[in-house]
Design an enzyme around this catalytic site. Structure first.
Site, PDB file in Angstrom:
ATOM      1  N   GLN A  92       0.838  -1.214   0.000  1.00 31.14           N
ATOM      2  CA  GLN A  92       0.000   0.000   0.000  1.00 31.14           C
ATOM      3  C   GLN A  92       0.869   1.258   0.000  1.00 31.14           C
ATOM      4  OE1 GLN A  92      -3.185  -0.294  -0.333  1.00 31.14           O
ATOM      5  NE2 GLN A  92      -3.774   1.844  -0.134  1.00 31.14           N
ATOM      6  N   GLU A 152       1.886 -26.121   8.246  1.00 28.26           N
ATOM      7  CA  GLU A 152       2.312 -26.475   9.609  1.00 28.26           C
ATOM      8  C   GLU A 152       1.272 -26.095  10.659  1.00 28.26           C
ATOM      9  OE1 GLU A 152       6.548 -26.141  10.311  1.00 28.26           O
ATOM     10  OE2 GLU A 152       6.879 -25.942   8.159  1.00 28.26           O
TER      11      GLU A 152
HETATM   12  C1  LIG Z   1       3.786 -24.867  -0.075  1.00 30.08           C
HETATM   13  C2  LIG Z   1       3.379 -25.894   0.932  1.00 30.08           C
HETATM   14  C3  LIG Z   1       4.365 -26.620   1.578  1.00 30.08           C
HETATM   15  C4  LIG Z   1       4.003 -27.629   2.489  1.00 30.08           C
HETATM   16  N1  LIG Z   1       4.983 -28.410   3.041  1.00 30.08           N
HETATM   17  C5  LIG Z   1       4.607 -29.524   3.760  1.00 30.08           C
HETATM   18  C6  LIG Z   1       5.597 -30.464   4.195  1.00 30.08           C
HETATM   19  O1  LIG Z   1       6.807 -30.289   3.987  1.00 30.08           O
HETATM   20  N2  LIG Z   1       5.177 -31.583   4.841  1.00 30.08           N
HETATM   21  C7  LIG Z   1       3.850 -31.822   5.096  1.00 30.08           C
HETATM   22  O2  LIG Z   1       3.533 -32.877   5.659  1.00 30.08           O
HETATM   23  N3  LIG Z   1       2.896 -30.932   4.703  1.00 30.08           N
HETATM   24  C8  LIG Z   1       3.240 -29.806   4.039  1.00 30.08           C
HETATM   25  N4  LIG Z   1       2.287 -28.901   3.617  1.00 30.08           N
HETATM   26  C9  LIG Z   1       0.878 -29.177   3.921  1.00 30.08           C
HETATM   27  C10 LIG Z   1       0.276 -28.232   4.938  1.00 30.08           C
HETATM   28  O3  LIG Z   1       0.790 -28.477   6.212  1.00 30.08           O
HETATM   29  C11 LIG Z   1      -1.255 -28.408   4.835  1.00 30.08           C
HETATM   30  O4  LIG Z   1      -1.654 -27.778   3.631  1.00 30.08           O
HETATM   31  C12 LIG Z   1      -1.986 -27.844   6.036  1.00 30.08           C
HETATM   32  O5  LIG Z   1      -1.746 -28.626   7.179  1.00 30.08           O
HETATM   33  C13 LIG Z   1      -3.507 -27.775   5.799  1.00 30.08           C
HETATM   34  O6  LIG Z   1      -4.006 -28.979   5.321  1.00 30.08           O
HETATM   35  P1  LIG Z   1      -4.922 -28.981   3.995  1.00 30.08           P
HETATM   36  O7  LIG Z   1      -4.224 -28.217   2.948  1.00 30.08           O
HETATM   37  O8  LIG Z   1      -5.274 -30.393   3.716  1.00 30.08           O
HETATM   38  O9  LIG Z   1      -6.209 -28.181   4.404  1.00 30.08           O
HETATM   39  P2  LIG Z   1      -7.492 -28.756   5.196  1.00 30.08           P
HETATM   40  O10 LIG Z   1      -7.060 -29.448   6.421  1.00 30.08           O
HETATM   41  O11 LIG Z   1      -8.351 -29.496   4.241  1.00 30.08           O
HETATM   42  O12 LIG Z   1      -8.203 -27.405   5.599  1.00 30.08           O
HETATM   43  C14 LIG Z   1      -8.993 -26.638   4.671  1.00 30.08           C
HETATM   44  C15 LIG Z   1      -9.607 -25.490   5.473  1.00 30.08           C
HETATM   45  O13 LIG Z   1     -10.487 -26.034   6.472  1.00 30.08           O
HETATM   46  C16 LIG Z   1     -10.104 -25.526   7.742  1.00 30.08           C
HETATM   47  N5  LIG Z   1     -10.381 -26.515   8.770  1.00 30.08           N
HETATM   48  C17 LIG Z   1      -9.986 -27.818   8.808  1.00 30.08           C
HETATM   49  N6  LIG Z   1     -10.402 -28.388   9.950  1.00 30.08           N
HETATM   50  C18 LIG Z   1     -11.061 -27.440  10.650  1.00 30.08           C
HETATM   51  C19 LIG Z   1     -11.742 -27.410  11.905  1.00 30.08           C
HETATM   52  N7  LIG Z   1     -11.815 -28.475  12.685  1.00 30.08           N
HETATM   53  N8  LIG Z   1     -12.319 -26.241  12.302  1.00 30.08           N
HETATM   54  C20 LIG Z   1     -12.245 -25.127  11.523  1.00 30.08           C
HETATM   55  N9  LIG Z   1     -11.640 -25.098  10.322  1.00 30.08           N
HETATM   56  C21 LIG Z   1     -11.044 -26.243   9.895  1.00 30.08           C
HETATM   57  C22 LIG Z   1      -8.629 -25.210   7.636  1.00 30.08           C
HETATM   58  O14 LIG Z   1      -8.204 -24.303   8.632  1.00 30.08           O
HETATM   59  C23 LIG Z   1      -8.562 -24.648   6.225  1.00 30.08           C
HETATM   60  O15 LIG Z   1      -8.954 -23.309   6.226  1.00 30.08           O
HETATM   61  C24 LIG Z   1       2.629 -27.851   2.766  1.00 30.08           C
HETATM   62  C25 LIG Z   1       1.647 -27.082   2.143  1.00 30.08           C
HETATM   63  C26 LIG Z   1       2.004 -26.125   1.226  1.00 30.08           C
HETATM   64  C27 LIG Z   1       0.907 -25.344   0.533  1.00 30.08           C
END
Ligand SMILES: Cc1cc2nc3c(=O)[nH]c(=O)nc-3n(C[C@H](O)[C@H](O)[C@H](O)COP(=O)(O)OP(=O)(O)OC[C@H]3O[C@@H](n4cnc5c(N)ncnc54)[C@H](O)[C@@H]3O)c2cc1C
Length: 389
Positions: free
Chosen positions: A344, A370
């Protein structure tokens, strides 16, 4: 701008009155190295015109990976708060290298805490000195926050575990030599050390990301991927507990990384505000711009104190899960606000300059990775509601 600043030095004095000089010397030298060797490469890493490998290896050669680990496994045996500050400095120099290094080191911390003596001897020193790159493979295509529902299996057969399934969004995948893989056995989620290459291990195409573009992210696919029985980490069925513990520590470091990103975005915003003129004066003279600068600085300081407080609670032993999550939720959301305000303040140049909007793009990952902000708020509330007042 000195990456390791007088402010960091003062905090070291407060946190470690009898060793602050020694720790500050180490951090001054790391900061100077990052300023010279990493910071100038950062725009190229974002643009995909430089590789993470050289600068990451150079950082390990400087000893950054060794800071918080016990000396018997090749570490420097220094407090976690010193390590956390080093990650803040690296977050300022380049966020994607910081992401790669923090998750790599989290694997080493997991092995130190839960591995057998022979696993520690075989892997920890090699990982923390950067001779073997590590990757943490927990998330799956259909289970992220709800990691306990993992579908990847590990079946015990004739002295081996045979792993089938896949892991999604895995940082350092494809490049790593060692994977800490979580897979379900008859007793529940369990942790395994998997060495690459392995005939049963392959990777999906590199994922194209909004930010953190210097780091590599792939799906990891296991097809009858065999690991020796002795590569089971800790007890069978305890993998979910180990993953949670590892992530608590990693969250402090992710908070530090986000403070580092914010610091650079803030520094650029201040410099620009002083030189940009509008209505016949420097924009830094407008009250509304001053308010932004004041709020950005205050929030960065608060984020830094939160991650250092969580580090100290961890150093003292006991449960630091709520403090680590508070630091991560605040610092990751704060760095989105600060990097957004930096855009901004730069006006149209903010929106059109890669080297400025990349700070927001980098920060955007870490309210998700994480532990999402939503899930960590649940964790904080659960922990705080169960505490004696
Ligand atoms: C660039 C990148 C690097 C990564 N590196 C690693 C790695 O090295 N190793 C590894 O293991 N993982 C890794 N991850 C995965 C990352 O940790 C996950 O994306 C994260 O834990 C969220 O899981 P998900 O994407 O399946 O989202 P989901 O768990 O499906 O969540 C989707 C949405 O629902 C919400 N939600 C879920 N449960 C609830 C609840 N009970 N109450 C309210 N809201 C909820 C979440 O907050 C989110 O907004 C990486 C991800 C990215 C994008």
């Amino acid at each position: 701008m000195a990456i390791f600043s007088a402010e960091h030095r003062r905090l070291m004095q407060m946190l470690h009155p009898s060793h602050h000089q020694e720790y500050s010397e180490l951090l001054t030298s790391l900061g100077a190295f990052m300023e010279k060797e990493i910071l100038p490469l950062s725009p190229k890493l974002d643009a995909g015109t430089a590789s993470i490998k050289g600068p990451r290896a150079a950082l390990f050669a400087q000893g950054m990976g060794q800071i918080p680990f016990p000396t018997e496994y090749g570490g420097l045996g220094l407090p976690f708060s010193v390590y956390a500050i080093s990650v803040e400095l690296l977050g300022t120099a380049d966020a994607s290298i910081a992401l790669s290094v923090e998750i790599h080191n989290a694997v080493a911390e997991g092995l130190v805490n839960f591995g057998s003596e022979s696993q520690k001897e075989s892997y920890v020193e090699k990982i923390i000195t950067g001779r073997k790159l590590a990757s943490f493979a927990l998330t799956e295509p259909a289970s992220g926050s709800d990691a306990g529902t993992m579908a990847t299996t590990a079946e015990k057969k004739a002295g081996e575990f045979v792993i089938n399934g896949s892991k999604m969004f895995i940082t350092n995948a494809g490049e790593a030599d060692v994977y800490l893989v979580f897979a379900r056995t008859k007793k529940g989620p369990s942790a395994f050390i998997l060495e690459a290459p392995n005939r049963g291990l392959r990777f999906g195409a590199e994922l194209q990301k909004l930010g953190m573009r210097g780091s590599k992210t792939h799906e990891v696919i296991f097809s009858d991927c065999r690991v020796p029985e002795e590569n089971l980490v800790g007890e069978e069925g305890k993998g979910a507990d180990y993953a949670k513990e590892i992530l608590h520590g990693a969250r402090i470091v992710v908070a530090a990384l986000n403070v580092g990103i914010s610091q650079l975005a803030y520094g650029k915003a201040v410099a620009y505000a002083k030189q940009r003129r509008a209505f016949g004066k420097s924009i830094s003279e407008f009250q509304l711009i001053k308010e932004k600068i004041a709020d950005m600085k205050t929030e960065i300081s608060a984020g830094r104190l939160l991650y250092l407080y969580a580090s100290k609670v961890k150093e003292l032993g006991g449960d630091f899960s709520s403090e680590a999550s508070q630091a991560k939720v605040f610092a990751t959301e704060m760095s989105l606000r600060v990097s957004d305000e930096a855009i901004q303040i730069h006006g149209g140049y903010g929106y059109t300059t890669d080297d400025l909007h990349r700070h927001w793009r980098d920060a955007r990952l870490l309210t998700i990775g994480e532990g999402t902000s939503e899930v960590l708020r649940m964790l904080i509330a659960r922990r705080e509601l169960s505490r004696e007042l």
